[in-house]
Write a protein that holds these residues in place. Structure first.
Motif, PDB file in Angstrom:
ATOM      1  N   ARG A 196      -1.103  -2.106 -14.313  1.00  0.00           N
ATOM      2  CA  ARG A 196      -1.278  -1.537 -12.928  1.00  0.00           C
ATOM      3  C   ARG A 196      -1.021  -0.188 -12.862  1.00  0.00           C
ATOM      4  O   ARG A 196       0.068   0.271 -13.543  1.00  0.00           O
ATOM      5  CB  ARG A 196      -0.112  -2.279 -12.146  1.00  0.00           C
ATOM      6  N   ILE A 197      -1.760   0.753 -12.092  1.00  0.00           N
ATOM      7  CA  ILE A 197      -1.702   2.145 -12.222  1.00  0.00           C
ATOM      8  C   ILE A 197      -0.497   2.679 -11.804  1.00  0.00           C
ATOM      9  O   ILE A 197       0.078   3.758 -12.411  1.00  0.00           O
ATOM     10  CB  ILE A 197      -2.779   2.596 -11.189  1.00  0.00           C
ATOM     11  N   THR A 198       0.557   1.880 -11.070  1.00  0.00           N
ATOM     12  CA  THR A 198       1.899   2.641 -10.666  1.00  0.00           C
ATOM     13  C   THR A 198       3.007   2.074 -11.457  1.00  0.00           C
ATOM     14  O   THR A 198       4.149   2.291 -11.300  1.00  0.00           O
ATOM     15  CB  THR A 198       2.166   2.454  -9.335  1.00  0.00           C
ATOM     16  N   HIS A 236      -5.719   0.796  -3.221  1.00  0.00           N
ATOM     17  CA  HIS A 236      -4.170   0.543  -3.318  1.00  0.00           C
ATOM     18  C   HIS A 236      -3.779   0.251  -4.873  1.00  0.00           C
ATOM     19  O   HIS A 236      -5.016  -0.118  -5.663  1.00  0.00           O
ATOM     20  CB  HIS A 236      -3.365  -0.397  -2.440  1.00  0.00           C
ATOM     21  N   PRO A 237      -2.739   0.291  -5.210  1.00  0.00           N
ATOM     22  CA  PRO A 237      -2.356   0.175  -6.522  1.00  0.00           C
ATOM     23  C   PRO A 237      -2.872  -1.253  -7.199  1.00  0.00           C
ATOM     24  O   PRO A 237      -3.037  -1.460  -8.375  1.00  0.00           O
ATOM     25  CB  PRO A 237      -0.909   0.047  -6.845  1.00  0.00           C
ATOM     26  N   ILE A 357      -0.522   7.765  -4.813  1.00  0.00           N
ATOM     27  CA  ILE A 357      -0.321   7.199  -6.396  1.00  0.00           C
ATOM     28  C   ILE A 357      -0.178   8.328  -7.277  1.00  0.00           C
ATOM     29  O   ILE A 357       0.631   8.320  -8.232  1.00  0.00           O
ATOM     30  CB  ILE A 357      -1.643   6.495  -6.558  1.00  0.00           C
TER      31      ILE A 357
END
Length: 499
Positions: A196-198, A236-237, A357
């Motif tokens: 997950r990008i975050t 969104h993330p 982000i």
């Protein structure tokens, strides 16, 4: 009040939750506290019983899940208001996600949309502010968006269009769509994994450069918006996964933005004026972008934008942040009763999400630092000989088409005039400036004629009659007095007219 609105929408059901989510992307219509509260709306719903899922698959393919897929997980991965997602395996062992539309989704959505349309029609008739904000148009726009989400074939086509746009590029990947097991009710797409990008801890463990990832993600979205004209409108993330090589995988293509070249150019004009802090350019760009520009007061808008730009003079844009600047700007847009097209509102939403982000990935991330040189490159590209030639060719084609259509249009106008004549409607307020100007011109002409006649008469009288020469001084003095008195009277009446 914002919290109460969110609770009411949740109680009304899935369609109204979707409406709230759409409104949360429209800071040009709602103040920040409403946007924040509506952003909390979650598109979640109780799971659909497996029997209903089995029945849907049987109805579409003539076989149950076991006959269509090598394996099918009866426990859903996610359950939302429109559909439910299950993990599965194809016959060749490919891992996929199968999205199945809820059995009652279409009927409920259509009923709710009909209610909203009726409310919008009533608001248009009885509430002037509804017409100012084009409530009817907003409901139509929302209806089109939600109906598109009901059709999984459209989502599949969106995914393939993204895949075509990014073909040959290694920094982004798009899940594959399996059309053999896809219909308007069921979507089968490649199951993707990744970080997950975050999830900064997992990214650090994988040795991924977070600062570079933030920049890559921002440039990815900017390319979609300003070069492809087709962009993911909900980044969104949860919809962005990072692979071991640092590339990004996008999922969920139900909400997209699609903008033509003209709207792209208008937004680029705004972007350039925004990054250069030019109030006049900002005013023109916002009025060009707005779908309600006819109600905008440019002078008042420019005045507010001068103040807006002045508040940040002497500060680097990176110190302020795009989201903060956008919030201030949207306050001015609402104050001036302007309304932006859906696509432009989505662009702002996407840029704000990307900035959020990016800052999570890298506290020093500066979206405007990426955006400013990008805008300059776009301007340079638009002014290139190739781009100018293309625009000239387009203009020539438009001019040629207009010339071809002109005789037929003129004929229709003349036929209408022959049948009905021409009626001209003028209001007194519109005639007042014209009458005043005509009166001023007339007064000057009359004054000039009287003065000329008086001067000419005195001159002739003195020249022809010797007995009047002794009175020459008195006559000239009297003439000057009359002219001065007349001039004073005209100036006085002109002043009264202006007042």
């Amino acid at each position: 009040m914002p919290e109460r609105l969110r609770l009411v929408l949740e109680e009304l059901g899935p369609t109204f939750v979707k409406l709230g989510q759409l409104l949360s992307t429209r800071p040009d219509l709602l103040p920040p506290d409403y946007i924040t509260e509506l952003s909390k709306l979650q598109d979640a719903a109780p799971p659909v019983p497996i029997d209903a899922i089995t029945e849907a698959i049987q109805s579409e393919f003539g076989l149950g899940p076991a006959g269509v897929f090598a394996e099918f997980d009866e426990k859903p991965v996610a359950s939302a208001s429109i559909g439910q997602a299950h993990g599965a395996l194809l016959a060749d062992g490919t891992s996929v996600i199968v999205k199945v539309r809820r059995p009652d989704a279409v009927q409920k959505v259509h009923e709710d949309l009909e209610i909203l349309q009726n409310l919008a029609d009533r608001a248009d008739r009885y509430w002037e502010r509804a017409r100012t904000y084009n409530i009817h148009g907003l409901v139509q726009e929302f209806s089109q968006t939600l109906r598109a989400e009901l059709d999984y074939l459209q989502e599949g086509r969106n995914a393939e269009r993204f895949a075509e746009n990014f073909a040959g590029r290694t920094e982004v990947s798009i899940p594959r769509i399996f059309w053999e097991t896809t219909t308007s009710r069921i979507l089968t797409l490649e199951r993707v994994s990744g970080i997950r990008i975050t999830d900064v801890n997992a990214l650090d463990s994988a040795g991924i450069d977070r600062a570079e990832l933030a920049r890559t993600g921002a440039l990815l979205m900017l390319r979609m918006i300003f070069e492809d004209g087709f962009f993911h409108a909900d980044p969104h993330p949860g919809n962005l996964f990072v692979q071991q090589d640092g590339s990004i995988t996008l999922i969920d293509f139900g909400m997209v933005g699609d903008i033509d070249a003209e709207l792209q150019n208008r937004f680029i004009d705004f972007l350039i004026a925004f990054t250069r802090r030019q109030p006049d350019g900002l005013a023109d760009a916002l009025l060009d972008l707005s779908v309600t520009a006819g109600t905008g007061d440019r002078d008042r808008l420019r005045e507010r934008l001068v103040s807006f730009v002045g508040d940040y003079s002497g500060k680097a844009l990176s110190e302020i942040g795009f989201a903060h600047l956008a919030a201030q700007l949207f306050g001015i847009v609402r104050e001036q009763h302007l309304q932006l097209p859906r696509e432009v509102a989505l662009i702002f939403k996407v840029l704000i999400m990307i900035e959020g982000i990016g800052v999570q990935l890298d506290p020093d991330f500066d979206l405007l630092g990426v955006l400013t040189p990008y805008a300059r490159r776009l301007l340079k590209k638009r002014l290139s000989p190739a781009a100018m030639s293309e625009r000239l060719l387009r203009a020539s084609a438009d001019t040629g088409a207009l010339m071809m259509e002109m005789p037929a249009r003129l004929r229709r106008i003349l036929e209408q005039v022959d049948r009905s004549g021409i009626e001209v409607h003028l209001r007194a307020a519109e005639l007042e400036p014209l009458v005043a100007r005509t009166e001023r011109i007339g007064n000057r002409v009359v004054a000039g004629l009287i003065a000329a006649a008086l001067i000419s008469g005195v001159g002739d009288l003195v020249a022809r009659e010797k007995r009047w020469r002794s009175w020459e001084g008195a006559l000239l003095s009297g003439g000057v007095t009359v002219i001065s008195t007349l001039t004073g009277y005209l100036l006085w009446t002109s002043k009264r007219r202006r007042q």
